[in-house]
Every structure is written in C-alpha cells, then in structure tokens.
Design a protein around this motif. Structure first.
Motif, PDB file in Angstrom:
ATOM      1  N   PHE A 465      17.515 -21.248   4.654  1.00  0.00           N
ATOM      2  CA  PHE A 465      18.094 -22.460   4.073  1.00  0.00           C
ATOM      3  C   PHE A 465      17.990 -23.629   5.037  1.00  0.00           C
ATOM      4  O   PHE A 465      17.536 -24.717   4.691  1.00  0.00           O
ATOM      5  N   ILE A 479      18.921 -23.525  -2.683  1.00  0.00           N
ATOM      6  CA  ILE A 479      19.596 -22.231  -2.808  1.00  0.00           C
ATOM      7  C   ILE A 479      18.992 -21.428  -3.948  1.00  0.00           C
ATOM      8  O   ILE A 479      18.775 -20.206  -3.821  1.00  0.00           O
ATOM      9  N   LEU A 493      24.873 -16.078  -3.588  1.00  0.00           N
ATOM     10  CA  LEU A 493      24.225 -16.756  -2.470  1.00  0.00           C
ATOM     11  C   LEU A 493      24.709 -18.197  -2.352  1.00  0.00           C
ATOM     12  O   LEU A 493      24.904 -18.703  -1.244  1.00  0.00           O
ATOM     13  N   SER A 494      24.916 -18.842  -3.515  1.00  0.00           N
ATOM     14  CA  SER A 494      25.404 -20.215  -3.500  1.00  0.00           C
ATOM     15  C   SER A 494      26.777 -20.291  -2.834  1.00  0.00           C
ATOM     16  O   SER A 494      27.038 -21.172  -2.005  1.00  0.00           O
ATOM     17  N   LEU A 497      26.228 -19.738   1.017  1.00  0.00           N
ATOM     18  CA  LEU A 497      25.541 -20.802   1.745  1.00  0.00           C
ATOM     19  C   LEU A 497      26.265 -22.135   1.686  1.00  0.00           C
ATOM     20  O   LEU A 497      26.160 -22.942   2.615  1.00  0.00           O
TER      21      LEU A 497
END
Length: 514
Positions: A465, A479, A493-494, A497
C-alpha cells in the motif's frame, strides 16, 4: 525587548556590562581554551582549562574565563582591564564579584557564573550571556537550597523541542535563570516568566536586560509565585516549562532544592501540571514541558500518564526518552546537587530508595509532554510512546506538523480518507531483510529519516500500500487493487489499512496531497 528591571541604577550597570562583554563569546572562549580543555570541561574536568588561562595572564578574555567560568580567584589588576566600562566596583554592586580589598594585588572572586551562550533554534542563531549560580564542579561544595541553575541538558532539550512560530502571549513557568523566556522572546510579543524563587527571578531579570538588544520587539515580565498561581485567570498561546519535576523524598529536607523540587509527593507535580495547564491555555494554545513519571507495580507508566491526559481534556503527546531504576534515579540527583561530596550521601540514598519502595515504584521515566487546548470539540490526539533510540524527542517544527496532521485526520472520516490521495514523505525509505536463501523478506521496515525518526514494521499488504501511494490515486482504489492482487477480503483489508494509514499520516510517513 524590554525587561522589567525597574531600578534605573541596575539598568545602567547592566548596560555597561553588556558593552564590556562584547568579545566574550562562545567562539572566542573555544578558541582560547582549545579542543582539549573544552572537551574536558564538558566532562566536568577543569584542570586543562585552568592551565590554559594561567598561560595568558595579560589576556582580558582569559581573566573573564578564569573568574566567571572556572570560579578562580585572580588579582584585581588582572580582571580590571576586562571590564573597563562597568569597573570592578560596578561588578560588585551588581553582586557579581567580591573583592578582598582596594589594592591591585588583592584577590577578586566571582559570586555568580557568567558565561556566553550560543544556540541555533528554528529561528536561526542566537548569542547571549547568562548569569546563574556556580555548579558544584566550580565550588567543590554541595549546592545551596536556593541554587539558580544555569543552562543544562534539560534546558537545551526543551529549547530544541519547543514550537517556534510568531505568537502573542507566552508563559515560562519556573523560569529559573530565564533561558526559555529568552528563546520565547524571539517569536512572542509578551513573555511572562514565573518562579517561586526570588533569587531566580532576580537573575532572570538581569539576564533579560543584559540581552535586551537581541529581540527588540518583545516584552519580558517576571512574576513570583508557585506554578500557575501568578497567572490565574489569564490565557496564553504557548506555555513552556522546565518545572521542578524531580521526585524527591519528603522525609529528608536536605534533598530539596528550589530549582528541581516542587514540594509534592512522587510525580504529583507533573500530574498536576498536565491536569491543570488547560486553564491558562487559549483555544488552540500549546503547552510543552519536561517531566518525570513513575512506573509502579500496580500501574505502568503508560497507563498512569494516559489517565492524566484523560483528565486534562487536552490533546496530548508524551514521549518517554529515558528510563531509570530507583537506584539510578537517586544516584543521578544526589550527584546533580554535589551531595555525593558530603558525608550524608548514604542517608540521602537510603531515603530515596525507601520513598520509592513505599509506592511500589519500579522505575522513573523522563521525557517531553506536549498538550493543546482544542479550538473546539473533544481532544483528537492521544499518544503516549517510548523513544529511547534514534533521534528521540521531536523538534519544534515536528510538533507543529504532528498537530496539523492530526487536525487533517480529524476532518476526514473513513469515507473521506478512502477518497483522499496520499504520497510517501520524501524522507521515508524501505528496508527488506531476508533470511539466507529466502525469496520473500522476513522483515520489512519503513524508516523515517527526519521528523521523529520513526521505524514501522510493515506486513506485505501495508508495504504494498505504501509503495503504491504516489499521490494521484485515491486510497480506496489502492486498497481494492491490493485486495484483488492478494486475494483477500476487501472489507477486512480496508479496515486494517485505514487504521495503518491514519497512523502513518499522523507520524508523517504519508502525506495528503490535498
């Protein structure tokens, strides 16, 4: 700069002294002493410097160094040529020297330390002179209770870390010899220095007057009193303080010194300042001060300090730079006062250890506290961290940047952050460490070259990222692309991150492009 030395005679004498000290600079002293003697002084060894000044009996600068830096006696005839404007009588009237008689051969000795001070802060170079009490290195005796400290490591640390930007009103709480007020006068309109010590305020006022030509626009004012009492009901844009934070056993009067002991039990003085300084901060105002805090068996230091921040209602950032066990701490402050030179050092040592044991103290931390009164709403910044390696405490401009980045984050909820575009800060590098023969790295580090010098360990997703943050692609699209590439759940994942991205923006490793 105008300082509140109201006695016209004192002002006149200080003006004459300023004229005589024109060549008494850090560079000139260093040139005279040379690197060997100068380095020895840094180790609190005066003999090499004493030898050097003895080799220049007719040099006025050597006489000033001998008398005011080293605390040596010299014949009146030797010092007089170095102070032709104020004269020996004027120095004595200011309380700077004592003379044994009126003959040229009679010895003269300094009653106070007077030395040049040179620094560079965010506003550029500054050259001043500072008067304070002699250290125990110069006197060979333990300090007096009303000792006025000169510029030490803590003073330099605070000056380095303080925000330097044009501002209105500044409070220097516990001004001591007045050094933080002098720094603040370079960017403030009005500086108030407070201190419980009448001697400290007297010397601070003389120091401000002595250096009055360096910052012509500022007003410096001294007020007696404890902590915030002298300014109750007033508001300031900046509060700075190197307060009397030393944790001192209350059972031993001989352990107390005005410059370092606030008269409270344990770390209560620092707690009190954190919890109360908001009452004198204007909206958006910042307080920065040094402090000690205890780590106890039933409450670690991070929990302890975090609870103080919660009570304060302010934005808070605490950086712990040093940690000492109870014995190390006691030894440090017994040595600081010169009491290791006395016969009662063991009793003091025992009292310190007993005091810590009574509260279950495992160790004591030292560091920098930055607080801010929010312009409106609830506090946004709560960081309590340890940085014992690397650059350590943040510079003033890094403090400003951190507060500004936190404001940006507070204005961007998750949806706004997903739509934002971020780029890697120019001082950030990536390190990958592989086990021998391994294709994939076992450790990925993101290293900040400036700022607070942070090092962040990143997993594969975070490293990917950050590597893709070029400043022209929205966070949400990055993302989504990473989730597809790694074949993981996009929502999970969002969530991961976005939290990481907020921390990296807060710490300056990632920068918003808009």
């Amino acid at each position: 700069m105008t300082a509140d030395v109201t006695d016209p005679r004192t002002g006149e004498l200080v003006g004459r002294l300023r004229t005589d000290l024109a060549g008494f600079t850090v560079d000139a002293v260093n040139d005279l002493l040379g690197p060997v003697a100068q380095a020895a002084l840094g180790r609190e060894q005066t003999l090499p410097a004493r030898i050097v000044v003895s080799q220049h009996p007719d040099e006025p600068l050597a006489a000033l160094v001998a008398v005011f830096l080293l605390g040596l006696e010299v014949p009146a005839a030797r010092l007089a040529p170095a102070v032709p404007t104020i004269g020996l009588a004027g120095l004595a009237e200011l309380g700077l020297i004592a003379t044994a008689g009126n003959d040229p051969g009679d010895p003269v000795r300094a009653l106070l330390d007077l030395r040049p001070y040179s620094t560079v802060d965010a506003l550029g170079p500054a050259d001043w002179w500072l008067i304070s009490d002699f250290s125990e290195v110069a006197t060979g005796h333990p300090l007096n209770e009303d000792h006025v400290l000169g510029v030490g490591g803590a003073s330099l640390t605070l000056a380095r870390c303080t925000i330097r930007r044009p501002t209105g009103r500044v409070l220097d709480l516990g001004t001591g010899c007045g050094i933080q007020a002098l720094h603040a006068a370079r960017h403030a309109q009005h500086v108030i220095g407070t201190d419980i010590s009448a001697r400290a305020l007297h010397l601070a006022r003389i120091n401000w007057a002595l250096n009055s030509g360096t910052v012509p626009g500022a007003v410096l004012e001294g007020r007696p009193g404890s902590l915030l009492e002298p300014v109750a009901g007033e508001l300031f844009d900046l509060v700075v303080s190197n307060p009397p934070f030393v944790i001192t056993p209350r059972s031993v009067p001989a352990a107390t010194f005005e410059y370092r002991d606030g008269g409270m039990v344990g770390d209560d003085l620092v707690r009190h300042l954190i919890e109360s300084v908001g009452t004198v901060l204007a909206p958006g105002g910042v307080a920065q001060f040094l402090g000690n805090w205890e780590g106890r068996r039933d409450e670690g230091w991070t929990d302890r300090v975090s609870s103080w921040l919660e009570t304060s209602g302010l934005d808070g950032w605490v950086v712990q730079r040093e940690w000492q066990d109870p014995a190390e701490y006691a030894e440090t402050w017994i040595r600081d006062s010169g009491q290791h030179l006395g016969k009662d050092a063991d009793d003091l040592y025992a009292a310190w250890l007993s005091d810590f044991a009574s509260r279950g103290v495992d160790g004591v931390g030292f560091g920098l506290i930055t607080l801010r009164r929010p312009e409106s709403g609830e506090p946004r910044l709560r960081v309590v961290e340890e940085r014992r390696s690397g650059p350590g405490l943040p510079w003033g401009d890094e403090v400003i940047s951190t507060l500004e980045r936190q404001d940006w984050l507070a204005a961007h909820d998750d949806d706004a952050l997903l739509a934002a575009m971020l780029k890697v800060a120019p001082d950030v590098t990536e390190e990958r460490h592989h086990l021998p023969g391994a294709e994939d790295p076992s450790v990925i580090l993101l290293r900040q070259g400036g700022g607070a010098g942070r090092v962040v360990q990143a997993g594969t997703a975070l490293a990917g990222f950050v590597g893709a943050c070029s400043g022209d692609i929205p966070v949400g699209r990055l993302i989504a692309a990473l989730a597809s590439l790694l074949e993981v759940d996009g929502q999970a994942l969002s969530t991961e991150l976005l939290s990481d991205a907020r921390n990296l923006v807060r710490d300056g490793l990632l920068e918003p492009t808009v």
